[in-house]
Design a protein around this motif. Sequence first.
Motif, PDB file in Angstrom:
ATOM      1  N   ALA A 173       0.820  -1.221   0.000  1.00 23.45           N
ATOM      2  CA  ALA A 173       0.000   0.000   0.000  1.00 23.45           C
ATOM      3  C   ALA A 173       0.850   1.265   0.000  1.00 23.45           C
ATOM      4  O   ALA A 173       0.564   2.214  -0.736  1.00 23.45           O
ATOM      5  N   HIS A 208      -5.923   6.382  -3.768  1.00 26.78           N
ATOM      6  CA  HIS A 208      -7.209   7.022  -3.493  1.00 26.78           C
ATOM      7  C   HIS A 208      -7.159   8.528  -3.783  1.00 26.78           C
ATOM      8  O   HIS A 208      -7.651   9.340  -3.009  1.00 26.78           O
ATOM      9  N   LYS A 228      -4.080  -7.316  14.486  1.00 21.20           N
ATOM     10  CA  LYS A 228      -2.712  -7.528  14.000  1.00 21.20           C
ATOM     11  C   LYS A 228      -1.972  -8.570  14.846  1.00 21.20           C
ATOM     12  O   LYS A 228      -0.826  -8.340  15.275  1.00 21.20           O
ATOM     13  N   LEU A 255      -3.672   2.480  10.866  1.00 22.02           N
ATOM     14  CA  LEU A 255      -5.087   2.135  10.748  1.00 22.02           C
ATOM     15  C   LEU A 255      -5.569   2.399   9.322  1.00 22.02           C
ATOM     16  O   LEU A 255      -6.752   2.572   9.067  1.00 22.02           O
ATOM     17  N   HIS A 256      -4.613   2.438   8.398  1.00 27.06           N
ATOM     18  CA  HIS A 256      -4.899   2.572   6.960  1.00 27.06           C
ATOM     19  C   HIS A 256      -5.617   3.862   6.602  1.00 27.06           C
ATOM     20  O   HIS A 256      -6.423   3.891   5.688  1.00 27.06           O
ATOM     21  N   GLU A 257      -5.323   4.920   7.334  1.00 24.77           N
ATOM     22  CA  GLU A 257      -5.835   6.221   6.921  1.00 24.77           C
ATOM     23  C   GLU A 257      -4.770   6.892   6.059  1.00 24.77           C
ATOM     24  O   GLU A 257      -3.574   6.673   6.266  1.00 24.77           O
ATOM     25  N   MET A 270      -8.803  -3.041   7.325  1.00 26.25           N
ATOM     26  CA  MET A 270      -8.960  -1.644   7.745  1.00 26.25           C
ATOM     27  C   MET A 270      -8.806  -0.678   6.590  1.00 26.25           C
ATOM     28  O   MET A 270      -9.170   0.486   6.685  1.00 26.25           O
ATOM     29  N   GLU A 271      -8.248  -1.178   5.480  1.00 31.65           N
ATOM     30  CA  GLU A 271      -8.108  -0.306   4.318  1.00 31.65           C
ATOM     31  C   GLU A 271      -9.478   0.133   3.803  1.00 31.65           C
ATOM     32  O   GLU A 271      -9.618   1.188   3.199  1.00 31.65           O
TER      33      GLU A 271
END
Lengths: 425, 324
Positions: free
Chosen positions: A301, A311, B309, A375-377, B156-157
């Motif tokens: 990512a 995104h 996790k 947290l994938h923000e 969480m993505e």
Amino acid sequence: MTMPSSADAHHPQTTTNDPLRSYPKFLWWGLGESTNGGLGFYVWMIVLTAISLVGANAWANQVAQGMIVTNMTDHVSWGLYIANFTFCVGLAAGGVMMVIPAYLYDDEEMHRVVIVGEAVAIAAIVMATLSVVVDLGRPDRFWHLVPIIGRVNWPVSMLTWDVIVLNGYLIINLHIVGYLLYMRYLGRKPNPSWYVPFVFLSIVWAISIHTVTAFLYCGLGGRPFWNTALLAPRFLASAFVSGPAFIILVMRILRITTGRETAPGPARTLIQIIRVAMTINLVMLASELFTLFYTGSSHGASAEYLYFGSHGHTGLVPWIWTAVVCNLVGTGLFFMPEALERGTIRIAACVLCIVGIWIEKGMGLIIPGFIPSTLHEIVEYSPSLVEWKVTAGIWAFGFLLLTVLLKLIVAVFTGEESRAKPQPP
Amino acid sequence: MTVDDTPSPDASQGDSNGHQLPIVNQPATRRTALKAVGAALGLAAFGKAVSPLWSIPEHVSVDEFLQQHYQELTPSDKDRIFARLESETKEEFGVDVTISDPRPLPGVRFGYAINLSKCNGNGACMEACSKENNHHRGIDQSYIRVLEMSKGSMDMEHGTTTFDHTVPQDGKFYMPVQCQQCEKPPCVSACPVEATWQEDDGIVVVDYNWCIGCRYCEAACPYHARRFNWEPPEIPADEINPDQGYLSNRIRPQGTMEKCHFCLHRTREGRAPACLEACPTGARVFGDLNDPESDINWVLENKRVFVLKEELGTQPNFFYFFDS
């Protein structure tokens, strides 16, 4: 910049055996010599001083108002400072690529100029240390990091290792450079047992500073982009490009400003080293990218954000492609036969690779480690004006220090040569 | 240029090049004077450039500067420091507060669980956390982030923390994330000065007066549980919670790290964490992992729980589960 004339070099004819008196005298003499020069020299020093002061002022404001004046956030909690820190550690470690040929392979020509690499290492370590200091939220508590009076989380915290190895490397190099110059100033032959063991220690130590710096990042399981065993080898490979490339540029500037003729051998050796190191670096990078993109897991990512945007967020895409182009073109130029000769191609190759690596292991490595967040923000980052000012100040101060060191080195060498020359009848 | 009084090789050579001496030495004196002037100007400019630093002594007293690490403080040191902090809070915020130091209860190990079937993302926990823990109001924050997740994925993505609509939405579920109070906390390993550590009841705390603000722990935490105080804290006087713990919810100084501490100033005195008390859905379960009769152990026994996790080996004391 003019060279100090031979009459300017005040060397004691007879050696005094009292270092307590003669060493301060040497330092005072060195201070005088290293601040002598022509108009160009003073303009250079004044401009660097001015930029350093702008940086110092920006940092003081940051301390007073809080780190809110940077563009760092809880999502991207390290930025330009730590990016620049990483590059500077590499620059310092890269100097070892002069020490190894000079001392392990007894390359006589390299031996004569190796002190330039050590001077670069000293300036780079100071820049690296400053880059960490300005990143602290509470610089007033810096003493907490000092062994004995503070409370050091050693050996568990990689950051304590980094503090130890960076300071150790600085002290080793200050000792080597200081001792060699002092002996030459006194007109005495340096005693190998006083410095050669430290030179060999510095070789191991140079590798350790960059390895430990890589461990700082790759030891973090929560940051998949950094959490790769390839990070330390990649750091070393790219350091052995950026360090020698920087030294080649410094030697070129020295040759022009001092008019001293130097042998072409050392720069050629450095270019051969760069060719190998950069190839290894690019192979490792390609290997890394293959794993990240082909597997396509969440590990990729950050890489996706870095290279193609994610995104709709593309903040780092221009940065990293600039680095890719610089590194590839720079490497191509280094492989041209003309790179072995003094000329524009060599200079262009050095500049391109330095810029490429500064981005690749700075903004291109530190920032994507935080994007996306754990947290994938996705919160983007670009440095604030304060951060640019502080970083420019650190570089200006580093150049200031390097200039003074090089002036001192040239003065000592020139003085020595003028004494060695047979006197006119 | 020089005060070297030993004769230079050239000077000692007498007439051979003695004619250079007046030319070289004369300007040298003037140059030295000019250099001295330059150095003085440079120093003055440096002093002016860093003058904003003089705000440090205004905010950091000598006592604070010299304060030792929490674990080295004697009870009388603590009394003195807490009194100082109380008076500083009074001076700065105009509020009377009490700073206490509740220690871990012997034999207790705290655990927390969230029922994701019940949580509906209303955010009452975040609000309660912010009030209880005297969070800086400049940026809307608490120790909890609630992720709005898409059903059909635990990735969480596909979640977001910045949703701003009525909850619950169709096709979504909600997952609050806060400090997982890991058994093997990467943040504690990272800290270069031992400003953060794990207490006997499993709670990871920060000595806000020892932290140097390097933010290595923030990089190390896989759960985004740590926060940095980017600016001086601002809290309206009437919103300040006066019941404060030294290692928990006292007002944190600028430039230091903070994190969820399971409301230790409450939980070590037998009360529930503020987020649990505020939760209107009953999704939150808190208790002593060492007590076989506790609610948390009932959940671990009767529900299929998971941790976030798990592959990282941090061994959280924070669990998630679904009903049925």
